[in-house]
Write a protein that holds these residues in place. Structure first.
Motif, PDB file in Angstrom:
ATOM      1  N   LEU A  20      -1.323   4.340  12.922  1.00 27.47           N
ATOM      2  CA  LEU A  20      -0.682   3.779  11.726  1.00 27.47           C
ATOM      3  C   LEU A  20       0.597   3.082  12.184  1.00 27.47           C
ATOM      4  O   LEU A  20       1.660   3.694  12.285  1.00 27.47           O
ATOM      5  N   PHE A  21       0.452   1.806  12.512  1.00 28.99           N
ATOM      6  CA  PHE A  21       1.546   1.013  13.074  1.00 28.99           C
ATOM      7  C   PHE A  21       2.318   0.278  11.982  1.00 28.99           C
ATOM      8  O   PHE A  21       1.763   0.000  10.904  1.00 28.99           O
ATOM      9  N   PRO A  22       3.584  -0.022  12.241  1.00 34.68           N
ATOM     10  CA  PRO A  22       4.383  -0.725  11.231  1.00 34.68           C
ATOM     11  C   PRO A  22       3.704  -2.002  10.731  1.00 34.68           C
ATOM     12  O   PRO A  22       3.131  -2.760  11.520  1.00 34.68           O
ATOM     13  N   HIS A  23       3.775  -2.168   9.390  1.00 25.91           N
ATOM     14  CA  HIS A  23       3.319  -3.411   8.749  1.00 25.91           C
ATOM     15  C   HIS A  23       1.858  -3.738   9.075  1.00 25.91           C
ATOM     16  O   HIS A  23       1.500  -4.901   9.253  1.00 25.91           O
ATOM     17  N   THR A  24       1.022  -2.700   9.176  1.00 28.30           N
ATOM     18  CA  THR A  24      -0.420  -2.938   9.367  1.00 28.30           C
ATOM     19  C   THR A  24      -1.184  -2.469   8.145  1.00 28.30           C
ATOM     20  O   THR A  24      -0.698  -1.651   7.353  1.00 28.30           O
ATOM     21  N   LYS A  25      -2.414  -2.985   8.061  1.00 29.97           N
ATOM     22  CA  LYS A  25      -3.238  -2.793   6.854  1.00 29.97           C
ATOM     23  C   LYS A  25      -3.529  -1.319   6.561  1.00 29.97           C
ATOM     24  O   LYS A  25      -3.554  -0.892   5.399  1.00 29.97           O
ATOM     25  N   ALA A  26      -3.690  -0.532   7.607  1.00 34.80           N
ATOM     26  CA  ALA A  26      -4.089   0.876   7.396  1.00 34.80           C
ATOM     27  C   ALA A  26      -3.042   1.658   6.606  1.00 34.80           C
ATOM     28  O   ALA A  26      -3.363   2.672   5.978  1.00 34.80           O
ATOM     29  N   LEU A  27      -1.798   1.187   6.611  1.00 29.49           N
ATOM     30  CA  LEU A  27      -0.742   1.910   5.877  1.00 29.49           C
ATOM     31  C   LEU A  27      -1.020   1.923   4.379  1.00 29.49           C
ATOM     32  O   LEU A  27      -0.569   2.819   3.658  1.00 29.49           O
ATOM     33  N   ASP A  28      -1.767   0.921   3.918  1.00 28.98           N
ATOM     34  CA  ASP A  28      -2.014   0.787   2.469  1.00 28.98           C
ATOM     35  C   ASP A  28      -3.390   1.305   2.064  1.00 28.98           C
ATOM     36  O   ASP A  28      -3.796   1.149   0.915  1.00 28.98           O
ATOM     37  N   GLU A  29      -4.082   1.938   3.006  1.00 26.64           N
ATOM     38  CA  GLU A  29      -5.433   2.444   2.733  1.00 26.64           C
ATOM     39  C   GLU A  29      -5.327   3.802   2.023  1.00 26.64           C
ATOM     40  O   GLU A  29      -4.913   4.796   2.613  1.00 26.64           O
ATOM     41  N   ASN A  30      -5.691   3.803   0.752  1.00 27.76           N
ATOM     42  CA  ASN A  30      -5.519   5.036  -0.039  1.00 27.76           C
ATOM     43  C   ASN A  30      -6.837   5.741  -0.360  1.00 27.76           C
ATOM     44  O   ASN A  30      -6.828   6.821  -0.942  1.00 27.76           O
ATOM     45  N   ASP A  31      -7.951   5.100  -0.034  1.00 25.95           N
ATOM     46  CA  ASP A  31      -9.250   5.692  -0.401  1.00 25.95           C
ATOM     47  C   ASP A  31     -10.033   6.214   0.805  1.00 25.95           C
ATOM     48  O   ASP A  31     -10.555   7.316   0.775  1.00 25.95           O
ATOM     49  N   LEU A  32     -10.096   5.424   1.851  1.00 25.57           N
ATOM     50  CA  LEU A  32     -10.885   5.839   3.020  1.00 25.57           C
ATOM     51  C   LEU A  32     -10.181   6.957   3.789  1.00 25.57           C
ATOM     52  O   LEU A  32      -8.949   7.067   3.752  1.00 25.57           O
ATOM     53  N   LEU A  33     -10.988   7.753   4.492  1.00 21.02           N
ATOM     54  CA  LEU A  33     -10.455   8.841   5.325  1.00 21.02           C
ATOM     55  C   LEU A  33     -10.094   8.335   6.717  1.00 21.02           C
ATOM     56  O   LEU A  33      -9.203   8.851   7.383  1.00 21.02           O
ATOM     57  N   VAL A  34     -10.855   7.323   7.137  1.00 22.88           N
ATOM     58  CA  VAL A  34     -10.684   6.710   8.455  1.00 22.88           C
ATOM     59  C   VAL A  34     -10.862   5.209   8.272  1.00 22.88           C
ATOM     60  O   VAL A  34     -11.690   4.784   7.456  1.00 22.88           O
ATOM     61  N   CYS A  35     -10.068   4.425   8.985  1.00 21.35           N
ATOM     62  CA  CYS A  35     -10.289   2.981   8.894  1.00 21.35           C
ATOM     63  C   CYS A  35      -9.976   2.300  10.219  1.00 21.35           C
ATOM     64  O   CYS A  35      -9.282   2.875  11.071  1.00 21.35           O
ATOM     65  N   GLU A  36     -10.499   1.102  10.358  1.00 24.91           N
ATOM     66  CA  GLU A  36     -10.144   0.281  11.509  1.00 24.91           C
ATOM     67  C   GLU A  36      -8.793  -0.372  11.205  1.00 24.91           C
ATOM     68  O   GLU A  36      -8.456  -0.593  10.033  1.00 24.91           O
ATOM     69  N   ASN A  37      -8.022  -0.623  12.230  1.00 26.34           N
ATOM     70  CA  ASN A  37      -6.691  -1.188  11.993  1.00 26.34           C
ATOM     71  C   ASN A  37      -6.363  -2.209  13.077  1.00 26.34           C
ATOM     72  O   ASN A  37      -6.336  -1.863  14.266  1.00 26.34           O
ATOM     73  N   TRP A  38      -6.155  -3.477  12.687  1.00 25.25           N
ATOM     74  CA  TRP A  38      -5.782  -4.492  13.664  1.00 25.25           C
ATOM     75  C   TRP A  38      -4.293  -4.346  13.945  1.00 25.25           C
ATOM     76  O   TRP A  38      -3.470  -4.361  13.005  1.00 25.25           O
ATOM     77  N   VAL A  39      -3.929  -4.217  15.224  1.00 25.64           N
ATOM     78  CA  VAL A  39      -2.522  -4.052  15.605  1.00 25.64           C
ATOM     79  C   VAL A  39      -2.085  -5.308  16.367  1.00 25.64           C
ATOM     80  O   VAL A  39      -2.347  -5.456  17.565  1.00 25.64           O
ATOM     81  N   GLU A  40      -1.442  -6.204  15.630  1.00 25.24           N
ATOM     82  CA  GLU A  40      -1.085  -7.521  16.192  1.00 25.24           C
ATOM     83  C   GLU A  40      -0.266  -7.386  17.466  1.00 25.24           C
ATOM     84  O   GLU A  40      -0.513  -8.039  18.468  1.00 25.24           O
ATOM     85  N   LYS A  41       0.727  -6.490  17.436  1.00 22.36           N
ATOM     86  CA  LYS A  41       1.644  -6.385  18.589  1.00 22.36           C
ATOM     87  C   LYS A  41       0.911  -5.943  19.865  1.00 22.36           C
ATOM     88  O   LYS A  41       1.352  -6.223  20.967  1.00 22.36           O
ATOM     89  N   LEU A  42      -0.195  -5.245  19.683  1.00 21.43           N
ATOM     90  CA  LEU A  42      -0.980  -4.813  20.858  1.00 21.43           C
ATOM     91  C   LEU A  42      -2.198  -5.694  21.071  1.00 21.43           C
ATOM     92  O   LEU A  42      -2.942  -5.517  22.036  1.00 21.43           O
TER      93      LEU A  42
END
Ligand code: 6PG
Length: 256
Positions: free
Chosen positions: A155-177
């Protein structure tokens, strides 16, 4: 910040030893009262490796690994034998040294391909966990680290997964990496019975200060949004990670 239990140790080795013994006691208490396996969501990165090695070096029989289920709080989207794989790190530090049934090792299925497929498959596997009071799968122990940027799990700063309120697990694109990660979401992590941050080393001082005393901004400081819904909250830290930072007034602190 929710009232937390803070255990401060002299250095990383003593912090890891203290957490090792805490885990042994938690498992022993659990298996004495229920047949259900004790589930642990492992964190990745470098800090917990020493803890996992210490668990793997315990005398045979100290932990009944038949009664323990290992999960991963997050995974890099690389094959399980990839040099960056959290599974591989745990396999080398722990799994190769203990007698744990393969069916008790719940790693992310087939990472390295389509991250959404792996995330969905992992969420499906985790849905077999018993449900907590909020009808969310309940993990007995979630182990977490923090990055210098105050990320936790993936759960990286300003990434999509921070706003995921329904799924238990999600994929997360981490721009900085420039990479995909697969991560448990706050919904699942915060349902746990015990949530433990293992934080060691002077490089973590700023991140730990941001969690304890920073402006409340979970987009910038994602670890701030970790607080168990009904479980117990722990910080197991060494003196180097604390530095000159004052301890949160409302926390229960022990120097061990
Ligand atoms: C990962 C971890 C991650 C880790 C922090 C701290 O996959 O990297 O799950 O959240 O806990 O990045 O990593 P270090 O312990 O290596 O500093």
């Amino acid at each position: 910040m929710q009232t937390a239990n803070i255990r401060v140790s002299e250095n990383q080795e003593r912090t890891s030893l203290g957490l090792r013994d805490w885990i042994v006691e938690a498992i022993q208490r659990h298996v004495a009262k229920t047949d259900r396996p004790y589930s642990i969501a492992l964190s990745g990165g470098s800090t917990p490796r020493q803890l996992y090695e210490m668990l793997g070096q315990l005398p045979v029989g100290t932990i009944d690994w038949q009664r323990v289920r290992l999960l991963w709080g997050d995974e890099r989207n690389v094959p399980l034998d990839g040099s960056q794989s959290n599974y591989r790190m745990v396999r080398e530090a722990l799994l190769e040294h203990i007698d744990i049934p393969a069916e008790n090792v719940w790693h992310v299925p087939d990472p390295g391909g389509d991250p959404a497929v792996a995330a969905n498959a992992y969420a499906k596997r985790l849905s077999d966990l018993p449900l907590g009071p909020n009808q969310v799968p309940l993990i007995d122990l979630v182990l977490l680290g923090i990055g210098d940027d105050v990320h936790t799990a993936s759960l990286f700063p300003h990434t999509k997964a921070l706003d995921e309120n329904d799924l238990l697990v999600c994929e997360n694109w981490v721009e900085k990496l420039n990479c995909w990660r697969i991560t448990m979401t706050y919904k699942l992590l915060n349902e746990a019975d015990d949530v433990v941050f293992l934080i060691c080393g002077a490089s973590k001082q700023a991140a730990l200060k941001a969690i304890w005393h920073g402006p409340q901004d979970a987009q910038a400081f994602p670890a701030q949004a970790i607080h168990p819904n009904q479980g117990r909250f722990w910080f197991m830290v060494d003196e180097d990670a604390i530095g000159e930072t004052s301890l949160p007034a409302q926390a229960y602190t022990q120097r061990v």
